[in-house]
Every structure is written in C-alpha cells, then in structure tokens.
Design a protein around this motif. Structure first.
Motif, PDB file in Angstrom:
ATOM      1  N   LEU A 102       0.831  -1.198   0.000  1.00  0.00           N
ATOM      2  CA  LEU A 102       0.000   0.000   0.000  1.00  0.00           C
ATOM      3  C   LEU A 102       0.870   1.254   0.000  1.00  0.00           C
ATOM      4  CD1 LEU A 102      -2.766   1.379   0.170  1.00  0.00           C
ATOM      5  CD2 LEU A 102      -2.612   1.155   2.654  1.00  0.00           C
ATOM      6  N   CYS A 103       1.908   1.256   0.817  1.00  0.00           N
ATOM      7  CA  CYS A 103       2.813   2.395   0.885  1.00  0.00           C
ATOM      8  C   CYS A 103       3.508   2.603  -0.457  1.00  0.00           C
ATOM      9  CB  CYS A 103       3.834   2.180   1.994  1.00  0.00           C
ATOM     10  SG  CYS A 103       4.963   3.559   2.214  1.00  0.00           S
ATOM     11  N   ALA A 104       3.994   1.527  -1.062  1.00  0.00           N
ATOM     12  CA  ALA A 104       4.674   1.633  -2.354  1.00  0.00           C
ATOM     13  C   ALA A 104       3.724   2.149  -3.433  1.00  0.00           C
ATOM     14  CB  ALA A 104       5.260   0.280  -2.753  1.00  0.00           C
ATOM     15  N   ALA A 105       2.495   1.652  -3.435  1.00  0.00           N
ATOM     16  CA  ALA A 105       1.512   2.100  -4.429  1.00  0.00           C
ATOM     17  C   ALA A 105       1.181   3.575  -4.243  1.00  0.00           C
ATOM     18  CB  ALA A 105       0.241   1.250  -4.331  1.00  0.00           C
ATOM     19  N   ALA A 106       1.020   3.996  -2.981  1.00  0.00           N
ATOM     20  CA  ALA A 106       0.734   5.407  -2.704  1.00  0.00           C
ATOM     21  C   ALA A 106       1.893   6.290  -3.155  1.00  0.00           C
ATOM     22  CB  ALA A 106       0.460   5.607  -1.218  1.00  0.00           C
ATOM     23  N   PHE A 107       3.120   5.846  -2.871  1.00  0.00           N
ATOM     24  CA  PHE A 107       4.296   6.607  -3.294  1.00  0.00           C
ATOM     25  C   PHE A 107       4.320   6.757  -4.809  1.00  0.00           C
ATOM     26  CE2 PHE A 107       8.606   6.893  -4.842  1.00  0.00           C
ATOM     27  CZ  PHE A 107       9.104   7.961  -4.112  1.00  0.00           C
ATOM     28  N   GLU A 108       4.096   5.663  -5.530  1.00  0.00           N
ATOM     29  CA  GLU A 108       4.120   5.706  -6.993  1.00  0.00           C
ATOM     30  C   GLU A 108       3.035   6.631  -7.535  1.00  0.00           C
ATOM     31  OE1 GLU A 108       6.412   4.618  -9.041  1.00  0.00           O
ATOM     32  OE2 GLU A 108       7.522   3.806  -7.346  1.00  0.00           O
ATOM     33  N   GLU A 109       1.860   6.600  -6.917  1.00  0.00           N
ATOM     34  CA  GLU A 109       0.760   7.456  -7.366  1.00  0.00           C
ATOM     35  C   GLU A 109       1.104   8.932  -7.173  1.00  0.00           C
ATOM     36  OE1 GLU A 109      -2.677   8.397  -9.206  1.00  0.00           O
ATOM     37  OE2 GLU A 109      -1.890   6.367  -8.988  1.00  0.00           O
ATOM     38  N   VAL A 110       1.650   9.267  -6.016  1.00  0.00           N
ATOM     39  CA  VAL A 110       2.034  10.654  -5.750  1.00  0.00           C
ATOM     40  C   VAL A 110       3.195  11.058  -6.658  1.00  0.00           C
ATOM     41  CG1 VAL A 110       3.028  12.189  -4.008  1.00  0.00           C
ATOM     42  CG2 VAL A 110       1.157  10.666  -3.390  1.00  0.00           C
ATOM     43  N   TRP A 111       4.181  10.175  -6.792  1.00  0.00           N
ATOM     44  CA  TRP A 111       5.354  10.479  -7.615  1.00  0.00           C
ATOM     45  C   TRP A 111       4.954  10.749  -9.062  1.00  0.00           C
ATOM     46  CZ3 TRP A 111       9.911  11.980  -6.126  1.00  0.00           C
ATOM     47  CH2 TRP A 111      10.966  12.001  -7.035  1.00  0.00           C
ATOM     48  N   SER A 112       3.955  10.020  -9.560  1.00  0.00           N
ATOM     49  CA  SER A 112       3.527  10.213 -10.953  1.00  0.00           C
ATOM     50  C   SER A 112       2.947  11.607 -11.173  1.00  0.00           C
ATOM     51  CB  SER A 112       2.494   9.148 -11.352  1.00  0.00           C
ATOM     52  OG  SER A 112       1.257   9.387 -10.705  1.00  0.00           O
ATOM     53  N   ARG A 113       2.542  12.269 -10.104  1.00  0.00           N
ATOM     54  CA  ARG A 113       1.965  13.609 -10.205  1.00  0.00           C
ATOM     55  C   ARG A 113       2.952  14.704  -9.823  1.00  0.00           C
ATOM     56  NH1 ARG A 113      -3.634  11.662  -7.443  1.00  0.00           N
ATOM     57  NH2 ARG A 113      -4.443  10.717  -9.326  1.00  0.00           N
ATOM     58  N   ALA A 114       4.155  14.331  -9.470  1.00  0.00           N
ATOM     59  CA  ALA A 114       5.141  15.293  -8.998  1.00  0.00           C
ATOM     60  C   ALA A 114       5.671  16.165 -10.136  1.00  0.00           C
ATOM     61  CB  ALA A 114       6.313  14.558  -8.339  1.00  0.00           C
ATOM     62  N   VAL A 115       6.139  17.336  -9.778  1.00  0.00           N
ATOM     63  CA  VAL A 115       6.773  18.242 -10.734  1.00  0.00           C
ATOM     64  C   VAL A 115       8.247  17.852 -10.833  1.00  0.00           C
ATOM     65  CG1 VAL A 115       7.414  20.647 -11.162  1.00  0.00           C
ATOM     66  CG2 VAL A 115       5.183  20.113 -10.140  1.00  0.00           C
ATOM     67  N   PRO A 116       8.761  17.616 -12.030  1.00  0.00           N
ATOM     68  CA  PRO A 116      10.186  17.291 -12.161  1.00  0.00           C
ATOM     69  C   PRO A 116      11.054  18.390 -11.550  1.00  0.00           C
ATOM     70  CG  PRO A 116       9.029  16.909 -14.228  1.00  0.00           C
ATOM     71  CD  PRO A 116       8.068  17.608 -13.315  1.00  0.00           C
TER      72      PRO A 116
END
Length: 116
Positions: free
Chosen positions: A95-109
């Motif tokens: 769950l933590c890894a999935a949440a991280f990936e979801e947030v990271w996909s929306r991050a500003v480079p």
C-alpha cells in the motif's frame, strides 16, 4: 565515518543484530542484516527493475532485515506527526509503495520546480 545509531531488531537476542545507522557525513542509511543466500541473490539479480540493468553491481550486496524493523511515520495534512506504526504486514508495504508511486507520478520534475 560518523555513524548515528538508529535501531536494532529487539527480537534477535545477543547472537544476531540486524541494525540500522545513519552515516551523517555521507548522508546515507547503513544496514547490517543477514547475508542473503545464493537463491535469493539469484532471484534479485534476475529481477527487472525499470531503468537499471539486471544483476547485482560490483560493490553491492543483498542483505535481509526483519520487516518488523520497518517503522511507518504518519503525518497530518499540515505536516505534523501523528505518530508511528510498526508492522510486518506485506500488504502495508504494498500500500505504501503504491501510494508513493501514485504521488510520484503527479510530482513536478526537479528541473521545472519553482518556488513562488
């Protein structure tokens, strides 16, 4: 090296000691754990990791540490701590890894980030 002790597995007795430190000089986390066996090393070496070649690079090692040593820090919306949780539940890690990936996909480079 300026190691700062973080924690040790309290369930391993005096003969084994999975341990975590912070190397303050190099700003790295240091793990002491059980050596991985040949089967686990082979499995890790064969894994497809996006952006990386297969294998275990020279100078790197695969070690095991108990999942119970993973502490989850929880934060409120304002950034304040709401406490920590200790768990060895694999579903919590997924769950933590999935949440991280979801947030990271929306991050500003980093190269496009601007402080306003």
């Amino acid at each position: 090296m300026s190691l700062l002790f973080v924690g040790i597995d309290p369930n391993t007795g005096d003969k084994q000691s999975p341990t975590v430190w912070v190397d303050q000089k190099n700003k790295e986390i240091v793990f002491q754990g059980w050596k991985a066996g040949a089967e686990l090393e082979a499995e890790c070496a064969a894994c497809d990791v996006p952006g990386h070649a297969k294998g275990i690079p020279e100078g790197e090692a695969v070690v095991r540490i108990p999942a119970r040593m993973a502490h989850w820090n929880h934060f409120a919306g304002d950034g304040s701590s709401t406490g920590e949780e200790i768990t060895d539940d694999p579903a919590a890690a997924r769950l933590c890894a999935a949440a991280f990936e979801e947030v990271w996909s929306r991050a500003v480079p980093h190269e496009r980030y601007e402080i306003r």
